[in-house]
Write a protein that holds these residues in place. Structure first.
Motif, PDB file in Angstrom:
ATOM      1  N   ARG A  98       0.837  -1.212   0.000  1.00 39.65           N
ATOM      2  CA  ARG A  98       0.000   0.000   0.000  1.00 39.65           C
ATOM      3  C   ARG A  98       0.866   1.254   0.000  1.00 39.65           C
ATOM      4  O   ARG A  98       1.804   1.358   0.798  1.00 39.65           O
ATOM      5  CB  ARG A  98      -0.894   0.025   1.241  1.00 39.65           C
ATOM      6  N   GLY A 103      -9.650   1.163   0.315  1.00 34.56           N
ATOM      7  CA  GLY A 103     -10.234  -0.168   0.482  1.00 34.56           C
ATOM      8  C   GLY A 103     -10.316  -0.634   1.918  1.00 34.56           C
ATOM      9  O   GLY A 103     -10.752   0.106   2.806  1.00 34.56           O
ATOM     10  N   ASP A 179      -2.431   0.809  -4.403  1.00 35.48           N
ATOM     11  CA  ASP A 179      -2.075  -0.435  -3.708  1.00 35.48           C
ATOM     12  C   ASP A 179      -2.198  -1.593  -4.688  1.00 35.48           C
ATOM     13  O   ASP A 179      -2.705  -1.411  -5.806  1.00 35.48           O
ATOM     14  CB  ASP A 179      -2.962  -0.660  -2.459  1.00 35.48           C
ATOM     15  N   PHE A 180      -1.725  -2.765  -4.316  1.00 42.95           N
ATOM     16  CA  PHE A 180      -1.842  -3.936  -5.200  1.00 42.95           C
ATOM     17  C   PHE A 180      -1.570  -5.205  -4.416  1.00 42.95           C
ATOM     18  O   PHE A 180      -0.990  -5.175  -3.330  1.00 42.95           O
ATOM     19  CB  PHE A 180      -0.900  -3.833  -6.406  1.00 42.95           C
ATOM     20  N   LYS A 181      -1.997  -6.318  -5.024  1.00 41.80           N
ATOM     21  CA  LYS A 181      -1.855  -7.641  -4.409  1.00 41.80           C
ATOM     22  C   LYS A 181      -0.959  -8.519  -5.266  1.00 41.80           C
ATOM     23  O   LYS A 181      -1.076  -8.513  -6.501  1.00 41.80           O
ATOM     24  CB  LYS A 181      -3.256  -8.267  -4.317  1.00 41.80           C
ATOM     25  N   THR A 201      -6.222  -6.541  -9.654  1.00 39.85           N
ATOM     26  CA  THR A 201      -5.357  -6.786  -8.490  1.00 39.85           C
ATOM     27  C   THR A 201      -4.617  -5.539  -8.010  1.00 39.85           C
ATOM     28  O   THR A 201      -3.819  -5.625  -7.086  1.00 39.85           O
ATOM     29  CB  THR A 201      -4.316  -7.881  -8.826  1.00 39.85           C
ATOM     30  N   CYS A 202      -4.865  -4.420  -8.669  1.00 35.46           N
ATOM     31  CA  CYS A 202      -4.210  -3.163  -8.288  1.00 35.46           C
ATOM     32  C   CYS A 202      -5.260  -2.066  -8.199  1.00 35.46           C
ATOM     33  O   CYS A 202      -6.297  -2.146  -8.856  1.00 35.46           O
ATOM     34  CB  CYS A 202      -3.223  -2.696  -9.368  1.00 35.46           C
ATOM     35  N   ARG A 203      -4.970  -1.017  -7.425  1.00 34.71           N
ATOM     36  CA  ARG A 203      -5.764   0.213  -7.528  1.00 34.71           C
ATOM     37  C   ARG A 203      -4.933   1.237  -8.278  1.00 34.71           C
ATOM     38  O   ARG A 203      -3.807   1.546  -7.870  1.00 34.71           O
ATOM     39  CB  ARG A 203      -6.147   0.759  -6.148  1.00 34.71           C
ATOM     40  N   ARG A 219     -16.586  -3.070  -8.327  1.00 35.11           N
ATOM     41  CA  ARG A 219     -16.954  -3.340  -6.931  1.00 35.11           C
ATOM     42  C   ARG A 219     -17.995  -2.337  -6.422  1.00 35.11           C
ATOM     43  O   ARG A 219     -18.904  -2.684  -5.703  1.00 35.11           O
ATOM     44  CB  ARG A 219     -15.721  -3.264  -6.012  1.00 35.11           C
TER      45      ARG A 219
HETATM   46  P1  TMP Z   1      -8.186  -4.263  -0.107  1.00 37.23           P
HETATM   47  O1  TMP Z   1      -8.056  -2.803   0.167  1.00 37.23           O
HETATM   48  O2  TMP Z   1      -9.582  -4.689  -0.451  1.00 37.23           O
HETATM   49  O3  TMP Z   1      -7.572  -5.122   0.970  1.00 37.23           O
HETATM   50  O4  TMP Z   1      -7.334  -4.562  -1.422  1.00 37.23           O
HETATM   51  C1  TMP Z   1      -5.963  -4.251  -1.514  1.00 37.23           C
HETATM   52  C2  TMP Z   1      -5.482  -4.522  -2.930  1.00 37.23           C
HETATM   53  O5  TMP Z   1      -5.517  -5.905  -3.215  1.00 37.23           O
HETATM   54  C3  TMP Z   1      -6.314  -3.863  -4.021  1.00 37.23           C
HETATM   55  O6  TMP Z   1      -5.423  -3.324  -4.985  1.00 37.23           O
HETATM   56  C4  TMP Z   1      -7.128  -4.954  -4.633  1.00 37.23           C
HETATM   57  C5  TMP Z   1      -6.314  -6.191  -4.362  1.00 37.23           C
HETATM   58  N1  TMP Z   1      -7.134  -7.347  -4.049  1.00 37.23           N
HETATM   59  C6  TMP Z   1      -7.059  -8.480  -4.838  1.00 37.23           C
HETATM   60  O7  TMP Z   1      -6.340  -8.513  -5.824  1.00 37.23           O
HETATM   61  N2  TMP Z   1      -7.814  -9.558  -4.491  1.00 37.23           N
HETATM   62  C7  TMP Z   1      -8.625  -9.580  -3.415  1.00 37.23           C
HETATM   63  O8  TMP Z   1      -9.276 -10.596  -3.157  1.00 37.23           O
HETATM   64  C8  TMP Z   1      -8.689  -8.398  -2.597  1.00 37.23           C
HETATM   65  C9  TMP Z   1      -9.560  -8.369  -1.373  1.00 37.23           C
HETATM   66  C10 TMP Z   1      -7.913  -7.321  -2.952  1.00 37.23           C
END
Ligand code: TMP
Ligand code: ASP
Length: 238
Positions: A98, A103, A179-181, A201-203, A219
């Motif tokens: 982050r 989120g 942010d991103f996952k 998977t990213c914002r 979303r």
């Molecule tokens: P969050 O703020 O919902 O925790 O998400 C953080 C970041 O992770 C956001 O860029 C979206 C990504 N994400 C996924 O790729 N998969 C998921 O299941 C979730 C909850 C978030």
């Protein structure tokens, strides 16, 4: 270029992707679907052409990261919806980086979305659909044997390096990486970056207007979902 191994059986189907074995046990095919879910699949829909955009965008990001010395599972894109990848034993931990509050962080700690953080940080979530991917401490991953302390050190270091590379690249394209996952896995004892890097998977926020260019449009029912995915791809391609 090496010849492409034959695609064999589907061995995994997730919410957004399908994985296939190939005639080479070290390689798999990752197929990108248009299906979209949110809030642990309580909300379902389709984002037209999402699979094509996410496949191409992931190719561009993985290529950029490889060029910068980050080891990933990416081998090459095969067609519109498929990429060839190294087979990973996935570590069941989702790694989130982050830069700006948004989120679940905004919600959990009662902060305003858009608040600047003093420095980027890494969070870990246990990859479990029945539990809704709960936030964990790194100690949980070690104590339950999902990853070793050394694995987590490697993942932490890779995640922050990836953040630096992606942030710089996106900033030059007038995009804020909020942010991103990431997901990591093992391949012959080495930790590689896996999964995908895309608007699911990213914002991504436009630098001037802070308009959302990612899956939050789906979303949160903001409209203009497909347009945002295509706009992000256009910026990343240039
Ligand atoms: P969050 O703020 O919902 O925790 O998400 C953080 C970041 O992770 C956001 O860029 C979206 C990504 N994400 C996924 O790729 N998969 C998921 O299941 C979730 C909850 C978030
Ligand atoms: N929560 C994920 C997301 O919003 C998708 C899901 O869990 O269904 O990206």
């Amino acid at each position: 270029m090496d010849s492409t191994p034959a695609k064999l059986e589907m061995f995994y189907e997730g919410k957004a992707k399908k994985l296939y074995t190939t005639s080479d046990p070290d390689l798999i095919v990752q197929y990108f679907k248009d299906d979209a879910t949110a809030f642990n699949a309580q909300k379902r829909g389709t984002i037209e052409e999402k699979g094509v955009v996410n496949n191409r965008m992931s190719e561009l990001f993985f290529t950029l990261l490889e060029r910068e010395g980050v080891q990933t599972h990416f081998v090459r894109r095969l067609d519109d919806r498929e990429m060839l990848c190294r087979r990973l034993e996935i570590i069941p931990v989702e790694t989130v980086v982050r830069n700006i509050v948004a989120g679940s962080l905004a919600k959990r700690l009662g902060r305003q979305e858009g608040e600047e953080l003093k420095h980027p940080f890494v969070e870990y979530y246990y990859k479990s659909d029945p539990l809704g991917d709960p936030l964990i401490y790194p100690e949980h991953a070690i104590a339950f044997g999902w990853a070793t302390e050394q694995d987590l050190n490697t993942i932490h270091e890779m995640a922050l390096r990836i953040n630096g590379i992606l942030r710089r690249f996106l900033d030059a394209r007038d995009v804020i990486l909020v942010d991103f996952k990431l997901e990591f896995g093992r391949h012959h004892g080495k930790i590689l970056l896996g999964d995908e890097i895309c608007p699911d998977t990213c914002r991504f926020w436009d630098k001037a207007t802070r308009q959302k260019l990612d899956k939050d449009r789906f979303r949160r029912d903001l409209g203009g979902v497909e347009e945002a995915y295509h706009e992000m791809l256009r910026r990343v391609e240039h």
